[in-house]
Write an enzyme that holds these catalytic residues in place. Structure first.
Site, PDB file in Angstrom:
ATOM      1  CG  ASP A  19       8.855   4.404   5.628  1.00  0.00           C
ATOM      2  OD1 ASP A  19       9.776   4.923   6.288  1.00  0.00           O
ATOM      3  OD2 ASP A  19       9.058   3.585   4.703  1.00  0.00           O
ATOM      4  CD  GLU A  28       9.223   9.048  -0.780  1.00  0.00           C
ATOM      5  OE1 GLU A  28       8.307   8.870   0.034  1.00  0.00           O
ATOM      6  OE2 GLU A  28       9.993   8.146  -1.146  1.00  0.00           O
ATOM      7  CG  HIS A  83      10.837   5.160   0.924  1.00  0.00           C
ATOM      8  ND1 HIS A  83      10.103   5.660  -0.124  1.00  0.00           N
ATOM      9  CD2 HIS A  83      10.711   3.811   0.830  1.00  0.00           C
ATOM     10  CE1 HIS A  83       9.594   4.668  -0.826  1.00  0.00           C
ATOM     11  NE2 HIS A  83       9.943   3.537  -0.264  1.00  0.00           N
ATOM     12  CD  GLN A  84      13.724   4.245   9.461  1.00  0.00           C
ATOM     13  OE1 GLN A  84      14.070   5.408   9.597  1.00  0.00           O
ATOM     14  NE2 GLN A  84      13.987   3.331  10.374  1.00  0.00           N
ATOM     15  CB  ALA A  85       9.066   0.576   5.634  1.00  0.00           C
TER      16      ALA A  85
HETATM   17  P1  NAD Z   1       1.675  -6.548  -3.620  1.00  0.00           P
HETATM   18  O1  NAD Z   1       1.658  -6.321  -5.099  1.00  0.00           O
HETATM   19  O2  NAD Z   1       2.022  -7.900  -3.096  1.00  0.00           O
HETATM   20  O3  NAD Z   1       0.257  -6.153  -2.998  1.00  0.00           O
HETATM   21  C1  NAD Z   1      -0.434  -4.993  -3.342  1.00  0.00           C
HETATM   22  C2  NAD Z   1      -1.907  -5.292  -3.161  1.00  0.00           C
HETATM   23  O4  NAD Z   1      -2.616  -4.079  -3.356  1.00  0.00           O
HETATM   24  C3  NAD Z   1      -2.457  -6.310  -4.165  1.00  0.00           C
HETATM   25  O5  NAD Z   1      -3.149  -7.333  -3.497  1.00  0.00           O
HETATM   26  C4  NAD Z   1      -3.397  -5.477  -5.034  1.00  0.00           C
HETATM   27  O6  NAD Z   1      -4.521  -6.220  -5.499  1.00  0.00           O
HETATM   28  C5  NAD Z   1      -3.817  -4.406  -4.056  1.00  0.00           C
HETATM   29  N1  NAD Z   1      -4.335  -3.197  -4.684  1.00  0.00           N
HETATM   30  C6  NAD Z   1      -4.095  -2.690  -5.913  1.00  0.00           C
HETATM   31  N2  NAD Z   1      -4.780  -1.538  -6.077  1.00  0.00           N
HETATM   32  C7  NAD Z   1      -5.480  -1.351  -4.924  1.00  0.00           C
HETATM   33  C8  NAD Z   1      -6.380  -0.346  -4.481  1.00  0.00           C
HETATM   34  N3  NAD Z   1      -6.716   0.683  -5.260  1.00  0.00           N
HETATM   35  N4  NAD Z   1      -6.914  -0.463  -3.247  1.00  0.00           N
HETATM   36  C9  NAD Z   1      -6.597  -1.511  -2.434  1.00  0.00           C
HETATM   37  N5  NAD Z   1      -5.749  -2.488  -2.811  1.00  0.00           N
HETATM   38  C10 NAD Z   1      -5.188  -2.401  -4.037  1.00  0.00           C
HETATM   39  O7  NAD Z   1       2.640  -5.434  -3.048  1.00  0.00           O
HETATM   40  P2  NAD Z   1       3.397  -5.448  -1.648  1.00  0.00           P
HETATM   41  O8  NAD Z   1       4.723  -6.096  -1.813  1.00  0.00           O
HETATM   42  O9  NAD Z   1       2.477  -5.917  -0.583  1.00  0.00           O
HETATM   43  O10 NAD Z   1       3.683  -3.873  -1.484  1.00  0.00           O
HETATM   44  C11 NAD Z   1       2.658  -2.953  -1.162  1.00  0.00           C
HETATM   45  C12 NAD Z   1       3.198  -1.542  -1.354  1.00  0.00           C
HETATM   46  O11 NAD Z   1       4.227  -1.306  -0.374  1.00  0.00           O
HETATM   47  C13 NAD Z   1       3.924  -1.360  -2.692  1.00  0.00           C
HETATM   48  O12 NAD Z   1       3.027  -0.915  -3.669  1.00  0.00           O
HETATM   49  C14 NAD Z   1       4.964  -0.319  -2.405  1.00  0.00           C
HETATM   50  O13 NAD Z   1       4.448   0.938  -2.816  1.00  0.00           O
HETATM   51  C15 NAD Z   1       5.100  -0.335  -0.900  1.00  0.00           C
HETATM   52  N6  NAD Z   1       6.460  -0.624  -0.439  1.00  0.00           N
HETATM   53  C16 NAD Z   1       7.060   0.262   0.398  1.00  0.00           C
HETATM   54  C17 NAD Z   1       8.329   0.008   0.888  1.00  0.00           C
HETATM   55  C18 NAD Z   1       8.998   0.949   1.856  1.00  0.00           C
HETATM   56  O14 NAD Z   1      10.187   0.809   2.146  1.00  0.00           O
HETATM   57  N7  NAD Z   1       8.286   1.906   2.418  1.00  0.00           N
HETATM   58  C19 NAD Z   1       9.003  -1.140   0.490  1.00  0.00           C
HETATM   59  C20 NAD Z   1       8.357  -2.027  -0.364  1.00  0.00           C
HETATM   60  C21 NAD Z   1       7.088  -1.771  -0.840  1.00  0.00           C
END
Ligand code: NAD
Length: 337
Positions: A253, A258, A290-292
């Site tokens: 995604d 991108e 990036h639609q997740a």
């Molecule tokens: P979050 O902060 O709740 O969780 C992230 C987790 O990753 C934390 O527990 C942290 O300890 C862990 N972490 C940090 N560095 C790490 C590493 N090197 N290896 C493994 N784990 C590690 O964040 P979330 O809300 O769960 O979001 C996760 C990711 O999803 C975000 O960073 C963002 O990039 C992505 N996201 C994408 C979309 C989308 O539309 N595609 C939307 C929202 C978020």
């Protein structure tokens, strides 16, 4: 009324911000925020920006010169912001969570589609081709999923996987207490997983965490799902791992390059990015742009929290969703309040 310049506007953003906004005079710009477009923010009190805007030191300096005191990011991730440049000049606020369900569910949608070849079946049956050849998938029940990052989204994704009867192993430098899955070292996760799903942020240390050497460690026929950030995967290494059949499928995604492509319609243009073009051409790669996050619930929450962040800033209330550069730690933190 405070004036807000809203960048990289899409109709689905405007719908929810217009519905919920009562206190701001918002002008919606379709342009992405970059050093070139920053001048559009002249005369405004605040800026609303998104994941693929360029908030480098040049943009931040320009916004500061124009008297902008706040940038409200309408997203969770902030790897596109130069916090050091904004330090003591512009407050950066964000939406830490809007719907972890939206992203976790999309991750599973990508995996199910790839595994059961729904994308191929859809095209076939529209052409009255009812053959089942080459559509074989595998049961998820009993398979091992490796989840990297067990924060808000990762934990929901784990629940979904457990609903399918999968064996969950996970890695996170900050494990949760009393997990109902097993934490393992990264190398073990790479070696034992049938599918690997990324749910961690992009940082200097996580950049290219999936690279050629790491793909080599993985099981033959592994599936890779990435809804987090493109830069977590070295795209050329993924391409090679797909070509040499190490990786059986990838659901992406996000993509490391991108920024200039995703969210826009380039259907009548030639794409210069050969790696992306090749990835798109594979029958076992599904790319969504990036639609997740894109559910009604998430869009509503994004608008509500972003407007709340701006209200807190302009009314001198505590900024619970601020992210800033911490001089003491020399790092970016959301724990500064
Ligand atoms: P979050 O902060 O709740 O969780 C992230 C987790 O990753 C934390 O527990 C942290 O300890 C862990 N972490 C940090 N560095 C790490 C590493 N090197 N290896 C493994 N784990 C590690 O964040 P979330 O809300 O769960 O979001 C996760 C990711 O999803 C975000 O960073 C963002 O990039 C992505 N996201 C994408 C979309 C989308 O539309 N595609 C939307 C929202 C978020």
């Amino acid at each position: 009324m405070k004036k807000i310049a809203f960048f990289d506007t899409k109709q689905y953003d405007k719908k929810w911000f217009d519905r919920l906004n009562k206190n701001f005079d918002i002008d919606y710009y379709t342009e992405k925020l970059t050093p070139k477009t920053a001048r559009l923010a002249k005369g405004y009190d605040g800026v609303v920006a998104f994941v693929n805007d360029t908030l480098d030191s040049e943009t931040i300096e320009l916004l500061y010169e124009f008297g902008i005191g706040v940038i409200a990011m309408r997203c969770a991730g902030y790897n596109n912001v130069n916090f050091k440049a904004a330090h003591n000049k512009i407050k950066i606020l964000r939406v830490p969570a809007y719907s972890p369900y939206a992203v976790a569910e999309h991750s599973m949608a990508l995996f199910l589609c790839l595994n059961r070849k729904i994308h191929k079946a859809y095209n076939r049956t529209r052409d009255f081709n009812f053959s089942l050849n080459r559509l074989t998938g595998f049961d998820l029940n009993g398979k091992t999923v490796g989840v990297i990052g067990t924060g808000k989204i990762g934990q929901i994704f784990i629940k979904i996987c457990k609903g399918f009867g999968m064996n969950v192993i996970a890695y996170d430098p900050y494990p949760i207490e009393n997990p109902d899955f097993q934490y393992v070292e990264l190398e073990k996760l790479y070696r034992e997983s049938d599918v690997i799903s990324l749910h961690c942020p992009l940082t200097e240390s996580s950049k290219y965490m999936l690279n050629a050497q790491v793909f080599e460690m993985m099981k033959d026929g592994v599936y890779i799902i990435n809804t987090s950030r493109g830069g977590l995967i070295e795209s050329e290494a993924l391409l090679n791992a797909l070509k040499n059949r190490k990786v059986a499928g990838a659901g992406l995604d996000v993509y490391e390059e991108e920024t200039d492509l995703f969210f826009e319609d380039y259907s009548d243009k030639i794409i210069d990015d050969d790696i992306l073009a090749r990835l798109v051409s594979f029958p076992n790669v599904i790319i969504t742009s990036h639609q997740a996050f894109l559910t009604d619930e998430a869009l509503r929450n994004i608008a509500e929290i972003t407007l709340g962040n701006l209200e807190a800033y302009f009314n001198d209330k505590p900024l619970k969703n601020e992210v800033c550069y911490c001089q003491k730690k020399g790092d970016v933190t959301s724990e500064c309040n």
